[in-house]
Design a protein around this motif. Structure first.
Motif, PDB file in Angstrom:
ATOM      1  N   GLU A  14      -1.898  -2.841  11.172  1.00 23.28           N
ATOM      2  CA  GLU A  14      -2.403  -2.478   9.734  1.00 23.28           C
ATOM      3  C   GLU A  14      -3.950  -3.311   9.662  1.00 23.28           C
ATOM      4  OE1 GLU A  14      -1.125   0.090   8.817  1.00 23.28           O
ATOM      5  OE2 GLU A  14       1.026  -0.074   9.039  1.00 23.28           O
TER       6      GLU A  14
ATOM      7  N   ARG B 260       1.979   0.378  13.657  1.00 31.27           N
ATOM      8  CA  ARG B 260       0.766  -0.363  13.299  1.00 31.27           C
ATOM      9  C   ARG B 260       0.435  -1.626  12.819  1.00 31.27           C
ATOM     10  NH1 ARG B 260      -2.506   4.303   9.832  1.00 31.27           N
ATOM     11  NH2 ARG B 260      -2.539   6.080  11.296  1.00 31.27           N
TER      12      ARG B 260
ATOM     13  N   MET C 237      -5.291   0.523   9.064  1.00 29.43           N
ATOM     14  CA  MET C 237      -5.659   1.311   8.067  1.00 29.43           C
ATOM     15  C   MET C 237      -7.174   0.722   7.666  1.00 29.43           C
ATOM     16  SD  MET C 237      -2.634   1.765   4.969  1.00 29.43           S
ATOM     17  CE  MET C 237      -2.078   0.098   5.229  1.00 29.43           C
TER      18      MET C 237
ATOM     19  N   TYR D  90       0.774  -1.208   0.242  1.00 28.55           N
ATOM     20  CA  TYR D  90      -0.113  -0.003  -0.025  1.00 28.55           C
ATOM     21  C   TYR D  90       0.737   1.376   0.161  1.00 28.55           C
ATOM     22  CZ  TYR D  90       1.404  -1.048   4.875  1.00 28.55           C
ATOM     23  OH  TYR D  90       1.989  -1.395   6.031  1.00 28.55           O
ATOM     24  N   CYS D  91       2.205   1.191   0.206  1.00 27.58           N
ATOM     25  CA  CYS D  91       2.823   2.280   0.714  1.00 27.58           C
ATOM     26  C   CYS D  91       3.773   2.835  -0.313  1.00 27.58           C
ATOM     27  CB  CYS D  91       3.723   2.074   1.809  1.00 27.58           C
ATOM     28  SG  CYS D  91       4.660   3.686   2.501  1.00 27.58           S
TER      29      CYS D  91
ATOM     30  N   GLN E 169       9.716   9.656  12.619  1.00 30.87           N
ATOM     31  CA  GLN E 169       9.410   8.696  11.654  1.00 30.87           C
ATOM     32  C   GLN E 169      10.015   8.428  10.368  1.00 30.87           C
ATOM     33  OE1 GLN E 169       5.290   8.798   9.569  1.00 30.87           O
ATOM     34  NE2 GLN E 169       4.910   7.290  11.421  1.00 30.87           N
TER      35      GLN E 169
ATOM     36  N   ILE F 197       3.541   8.646   1.379  1.00 32.10           N
ATOM     37  CA  ILE F 197       3.238   7.138   1.493  1.00 32.10           C
ATOM     38  C   ILE F 197       1.685   7.192   0.904  1.00 32.10           C
ATOM     39  CG2 ILE F 197       4.190   6.476   3.625  1.00 32.10           C
ATOM     40  CD1 ILE F 197       2.620   7.992   5.318  1.00 32.10           C
ATOM     41  N   TYR F 198       1.024   8.318   0.605  1.00 26.10           N
ATOM     42  CA  TYR F 198      -0.250   8.096  -0.317  1.00 26.10           C
ATOM     43  C   TYR F 198      -0.286   9.362  -1.069  1.00 26.10           C
ATOM     44  CZ  TYR F 198      -1.742   9.923   4.018  1.00 26.10           C
ATOM     45  OH  TYR F 198      -1.935  10.732   5.535  1.00 26.10           O
TER      46      TYR F 198
ATOM     47  N   PRO G 145      -7.875   6.181   7.088  1.00 19.37           N
ATOM     48  CA  PRO G 145      -8.390   5.427   5.706  1.00 19.37           C
ATOM     49  C   PRO G 145      -7.411   4.940   4.914  1.00 19.37           C
ATOM     50  CG  PRO G 145      -8.577   7.735   5.533  1.00 19.37           C
ATOM     51  CD  PRO G 145      -8.255   7.521   6.937  1.00 19.37           C
ATOM     52  N   PHE G 146      -7.416   3.902   4.288  1.00 13.95           N
ATOM     53  CA  PHE G 146      -6.178   3.384   3.263  1.00 13.95           C
ATOM     54  C   PHE G 146      -6.668   4.387   2.043  1.00 13.95           C
ATOM     55  CE2 PHE G 146      -6.461   1.071  -0.930  1.00 13.95           C
ATOM     56  CZ  PHE G 146      -5.060   1.143  -1.028  1.00 13.95           C
ATOM     57  N   ILE G 147      -5.686   5.040   1.455  1.00  7.45           N
ATOM     58  CA  ILE G 147      -5.564   5.765   0.433  1.00  7.45           C
ATOM     59  C   ILE G 147      -4.878   5.334  -0.802  1.00  7.45           C
ATOM     60  CG2 ILE G 147      -5.205   8.222  -0.398  1.00  7.45           C
ATOM     61  CD1 ILE G 147      -5.447   9.099   2.519  1.00  7.45           C
TER      62      ILE G 147
HETATM   63  N1  5AD Z   1      -3.018   4.839   2.729  1.00  5.54           N
HETATM   64  C1  5AD Z   1      -3.404   5.250   4.189  1.00  5.54           C
HETATM   65  N2  5AD Z   1      -2.375   5.025   5.098  1.00  5.54           N
HETATM   66  C2  5AD Z   1      -1.252   4.618   4.731  1.00  5.54           C
HETATM   67  N3  5AD Z   1      -0.064   4.209   5.445  1.00  5.54           N
HETATM   68  C3  5AD Z   1       0.830   3.770   4.552  1.00  5.54           C
HETATM   69  N4  5AD Z   1       0.494   3.787   3.219  1.00  5.54           N
HETATM   70  C4  5AD Z   1      -0.780   4.264   3.373  1.00  5.54           C
HETATM   71  C5  5AD Z   1      -1.746   4.302   2.379  1.00  5.54           C
HETATM   72  N5  5AD Z   1      -1.419   4.355   1.034  1.00  5.54           N
HETATM   73  C6  5AD Z   1       0.013   4.340   6.993  1.00  5.54           C
HETATM   74  C7  5AD Z   1       0.227   2.663   7.342  1.00  5.54           C
HETATM   75  C8  5AD Z   1       1.711   3.060   8.190  1.00  5.54           C
HETATM   76  C9  5AD Z   1       1.514   4.579   8.553  1.00  5.54           C
HETATM   77  C10 5AD Z   1       2.827   5.107   8.734  1.00  5.54           C
HETATM   78  O1  5AD Z   1       1.059   5.250   7.331  1.00  5.54           O
HETATM   79  O2  5AD Z   1      -0.816   2.499   8.369  1.00  5.54           O
HETATM   80  O3  5AD Z   1       1.701   2.377   9.522  1.00  5.54           O
END
Ligand code: 5AD
Ligand code: FES
Length: 353
Positions: free
Chosen positions: A150, A148, A190, A57-58, A95, A303-304, A220-222
């Motif tokens: 996750e 996290r 997430m 996801y990252c 971080q 990260i997003y 939220p996952f993005i």
């Molecule tokens: N969307 C949302 N949160 C994210 N993280 C990493 N990638 C994404 C993403 N695409 C969050 C993860 C990680 C934190 C540092 O950022 O939960 O643990």
């Protein structure tokens, strides 16, 4: 408030606006009663965007060659920390991606220099590191650690966290170990990772209580286009990665872990730049993490996509956060803002002795 799995699940599925208002009000009441009206400010320093992992996801994952990588020097990190202390923040959060060039000794040195020059509490969020490193950093003065988990769905977790070498990632045992080392322990998930269901999310929230976490961050996952999950489809019963679902999780987290510190996250602010942070703070959260990363590096810690606070300076984030907190009739926290849950845990342990 002890909520069982079925109740949590039914709140996650709740769509009636009047019922949801009740949930928000209940979470806000539990927040006031347990952690008060102060909103603690944690200055976030994103010290390196190098990463050896390939998390699905990252945007910082090792295989994303589009990222220009940076690593801050000890002097740069120290400069940001001193500035955070001048702003009146009680904590800095360091971080990074999982960057082994940030050696055990380097981090220990930076931690002890910040400790000798300021009264700041220090939170580390540097990924899965060795027991020796975690112990060294704790001895150097680090107070807290964020990692996290996750998702509690093991199959999804394994799919989006390909192993590095032969090491199997076991974040639950790492979290336990962090507690034994005397860290204040933070984790989170997430919301709406492709492949996760309402049931999974209810299990995540149950897990927060079981782990007795001191800090819980959820967002939220993005979807990020330059990652394996960038084009992933959901499954049957997929839980949505929406703003509303995030508020439900923030509120339920407050109800099951009344004393924990809960940030209103940047990912939430990214979905609703106008008032995401405020609504998080009114539905259970009591912490915000203004960005202190030097502006030249900020846009590289992606990260997003469309992450909030990318262009603003540290000064602008300070003014913005302070204004948002006051607009809610709340006040910035004084001091370090240690977790009330950790204090309760320590007291309980002393009584048992
Ligand atoms: N969307 C949302 N949160 C994210 N993280 C990493 N990638 C994404 C993403 N695409 C969050 C993860 C990680 C934190 C540092 O950022 O939960 O643990
Ligand atoms: Fe960074 Fe609002 S906190 S712009």
């Amino acid at each position: 408030m002890p909520l069982d799995y079925e109740e949590i699940l039914s709140w996650l599925r709740e769509e009636d606006p009047a019922r949801l208002e009740e949930l928000w009000a209940c979470a806000d009441k539990v927040r006031v009663e347990n952690v008060g009206d102060e909103v603690h400010l944690r200055g976030l320093i994103e010290i390196s965007n190098h990463c050896r992992r390939r998390c699905g996801y990252c945007g910082l994952n090792a295989e994303n060659l589009k990222v220009t990588r940076y690593r801050m020097t000890a002097e740069e990190i120290l400069g940001c920390a001193v500035k955070a202390a001048d702003y009146g923040y009680g904590t800095v959060v360091m971080q990074s991606g999982e960057d082994l060039a940030l050696s055990g000794e380097f981090i220990a040195e930076v931690v002890s220099r910040i400790k000798s020059e300021t009264d700041l509490a220090i939170t580390l969020s540097l990924g899965e590191r060795t027991d020796d490193e975690l112990r060294l950093w704790r001895e150097a003065g680090a107070d807290r650690y964020l990692l996290r988990f996750e998702t509690s769905n093991r199959a999804v977790y394994d799919k989006i966290h390909p192993p590095v070498g032969s090491t199997v990632s076991d974040r639950f045992s790492l979290l336990r170990r962090l507690g034994e080392l005397g860290y204040e322990v933070g984790s989170g998930v997430m919301i709406g990772i492709p492949g996760t269901t309402y049931e999974d999310l209810a299990c995540d929230i149950m897990k927060f209580a079981e782990l007795d976490l001191d800090m819980i961050g959820v967002g939220p996952f993005i979807s990020h286009p330059d990652t394996p999950l960038g084009s992933a489809a959901g499954v049957e019963g997929q839980v949505p990665n929406t703003e509303k679902m995030t508020y439900k999780v923030v509120a339920l987290t407050r109800l099951v872990c009344p004393l924990t510190n809960i940030p209103s996250t940047t990912a939430l602010a990214t979905l609703n730049i106008a008032e995401g942070r405020e609504l998080g703070l009114q539905r259970g959260a009591n912490v915000v993490m203004p960005n202190m990363t030097p502006v030249e590096y900020r846009s590289l810690y992606k990260i997003y996509p469309a992450k909030a606070c990318i262009k603003e300076t540290s000064e602008e984030c300070l003014a913005c956060m302070a204004g948002r907190i006051r607009s809610l009739g709340r006040r910035p926290g004084l001091g370090r803002g240690d977790s009330a849950n950790k204090l309760r845990r320590l007291k309980q342990e002393t009584e048992l002795r």
